[in-house]
Write a protein that holds these residues in place. Sequence first.
Motif, PDB file in Angstrom:
ATOM      1  N   MET A 174       0.805  -1.218   0.000  1.00 36.16           N
ATOM      2  CA  MET A 174       0.000   0.000   0.000  1.00 36.16           C
ATOM      3  C   MET A 174       0.841   1.272   0.000  1.00 36.16           C
ATOM      4  O   MET A 174       0.396   2.311   0.480  1.00 36.16           O
ATOM      5  N   GLY A 175       2.063   1.182  -0.524  1.00 36.30           N
ATOM      6  CA  GLY A 175       2.929   2.352  -0.542  1.00 36.30           C
ATOM      7  C   GLY A 175       2.963   3.061  -1.877  1.00 36.30           C
ATOM      8  O   GLY A 175       3.734   4.008  -2.073  1.00 36.30           O
ATOM      9  N   GLY A 176       2.137   2.630  -2.811  1.00 42.18           N
ATOM     10  CA  GLY A 176       2.129   3.229  -4.139  1.00 42.18           C
ATOM     11  C   GLY A 176       2.830   2.339  -5.137  1.00 42.18           C
ATOM     12  O   GLY A 176       3.745   1.574  -4.804  1.00 42.18           O
ATOM     13  N   ALA A 177       2.392   2.423  -6.377  1.00 41.24           N
ATOM     14  CA  ALA A 177       2.955   1.586  -7.446  1.00 41.24           C
ATOM     15  C   ALA A 177       4.245   2.188  -7.991  1.00 41.24           C
ATOM     16  O   ALA A 177       4.479   3.398  -7.901  1.00 41.24           O
ATOM     17  N   ILE A 205      -3.636   5.468  -9.949  1.00 39.70           N
ATOM     18  CA  ILE A 205      -4.400   5.329 -11.190  1.00 39.70           C
ATOM     19  C   ILE A 205      -4.145   6.531 -12.098  1.00 39.70           C
ATOM     20  O   ILE A 205      -3.886   6.389 -13.300  1.00 39.70           O
ATOM     21  N   ARG A 206      -4.205   7.722 -11.509  1.00 35.93           N
ATOM     22  CA  ARG A 206      -3.963   8.937 -12.300  1.00 35.93           C
ATOM     23  C   ARG A 206      -2.530   8.988 -12.808  1.00 35.93           C
ATOM     24  O   ARG A 206      -2.276   9.395 -13.953  1.00 35.93           O
ATOM     25  N   ALA A 207      -1.582   8.564 -11.972  1.00 35.68           N
ATOM     26  CA  ALA A 207      -0.171   8.584 -12.379  1.00 35.68           C
ATOM     27  C   ALA A 207       0.078   7.634 -13.541  1.00 35.68           C
ATOM     28  O   ALA A 207       0.835   7.950 -14.471  1.00 35.68           O
ATOM     29  N   ALA A 208      -0.565   6.479 -13.515  1.00 32.37           N
ATOM     30  CA  ALA A 208      -0.394   5.516 -14.610  1.00 32.37           C
ATOM     31  C   ALA A 208      -0.915   6.085 -15.917  1.00 32.37           C
ATOM     32  O   ALA A 208      -0.289   5.926 -16.972  1.00 32.37           O
ATOM     33  N   LYS A 209      -2.052   6.769 -15.836  1.00 28.35           N
ATOM     34  CA  LYS A 209      -2.641   7.300 -17.066  1.00 28.35           C
ATOM     35  C   LYS A 209      -1.854   8.497 -17.588  1.00 28.35           C
ATOM     36  O   LYS A 209      -1.826   8.745 -18.807  1.00 28.35           O
ATOM     37  N   ALA A 210      -1.194   9.215 -16.686  1.00 34.05           N
ATOM     38  CA  ALA A 210      -0.502  10.443 -17.090  1.00 34.05           C
ATOM     39  C   ALA A 210       0.989  10.260 -17.331  1.00 34.05           C
ATOM     40  O   ALA A 210       1.682  11.228 -17.649  1.00 34.05           O
ATOM     41  N   CYS A 211       1.497   9.021 -17.226  1.00 34.36           N
ATOM     42  CA  CYS A 211       2.948   8.824 -17.246  1.00 34.36           C
ATOM     43  C   CYS A 211       3.564   9.013 -18.625  1.00 34.36           C
ATOM     44  O   CYS A 211       4.786   9.131 -18.750  1.00 34.36           O
ATOM     45  N   GLY A 212       2.749   8.996 -19.668  1.00 32.13           N
ATOM     46  CA  GLY A 212       3.286   9.203 -21.006  1.00 32.13           C
ATOM     47  C   GLY A 212       3.728   7.934 -21.705  1.00 32.13           C
ATOM     48  O   GLY A 212       4.132   7.976 -22.869  1.00 32.13           O
ATOM     49  N   ALA A 213       3.648   6.795 -21.006  1.00 27.83           N
ATOM     50  CA  ALA A 213       4.007   5.525 -21.619  1.00 27.83           C
ATOM     51  C   ALA A 213       2.742   4.814 -22.091  1.00 27.83           C
ATOM     52  O   ALA A 213       1.667   5.009 -21.530  1.00 27.83           O
ATOM     53  N   PRO A 214       2.856   3.977 -23.118  1.00 29.40           N
ATOM     54  CA  PRO A 214       1.681   3.284 -23.658  1.00 29.40           C
ATOM     55  C   PRO A 214       1.284   2.081 -22.806  1.00 29.40           C
ATOM     56  O   PRO A 214       1.345   0.925 -23.252  1.00 29.40           O
ATOM     57  N   LEU A 215       0.882   2.334 -21.568  1.00 28.61           N
ATOM     58  CA  LEU A 215       0.485   1.257 -20.672  1.00 28.61           C
ATOM     59  C   LEU A 215      -0.888   0.720 -21.066  1.00 28.61           C
ATOM     60  O   LEU A 215      -1.776   1.472 -21.462  1.00 28.61           O
TER      61      LEU A 215
END
Length: 240
Positions: A174-177, A205-215
């Motif tokens: 629970m420390g963040g992805a 969730i927001r960080a994953a979507k905003a990271c700029g990588a094609p996740l």
Amino acid sequence: MILYPAIDLKGGACVRLLRGDMEAATVFNDDPAAQARAFQDAGCGWLHIVDLDGAFAGQSANGAAVEAILGALTVPAQLGGGIRDMAGVEAWLTRGVARVILGTAAVRNPDFVKEAARAFPGKVAVGIDARDGKAAVEGWAETTEIDAHDLARRFEDAGVAAIIHTDIDRDGAMGGANIEASAALAHAVSIPIIVSGGVASMDDIRAAKACGAPLDGVISGRALYDGRLDPAEAAAFLAA
């Protein structure tokens, strides 16, 4: 992007581990099928299932629970844990799993993984579970000297549907992805990358979507069970 709610199975129940430690398991639901329906009813379009006992045993060990989940769902599910040969791949795909995940096999027998990916296009994913950037196997019990990026590159042209990238030290803590590590992997290969391990809140969730990588998506477990992350909100945000 897709939210993949995680159902980890140990002894037929839904559990979450802390950093992959089977002795640090918390039971969240003893009815996996009901839990699967709850995630589906919240608007989740996929499910991520792991047979934890199978991962350690090297063969499927929670088959009845997996079949109950599949019977309760209309959305697709991916399954990992203990699938080590072509017979296992074919058996689970025949029983309704949309995608099988090969983890230990990807390290021990990469030719088998490539063969499976060719035989079942779009239905084979690779699980790369990393500790300090090195791939771990056998239910995370053993850490190898193989770099996660090097392992991913082995399957670049194999037709693998996705790579599930888990930071073991973040998982269940629970420390963040570790979005940065998954994003770096997504930039290193053309295979779709799914983030796993430590997804604790909408911030992740927001960080994953905003990271700029094609996740491709994000897997979350404990945060969904203890209420820190609302599955409907997260699924809708990623899908928008």
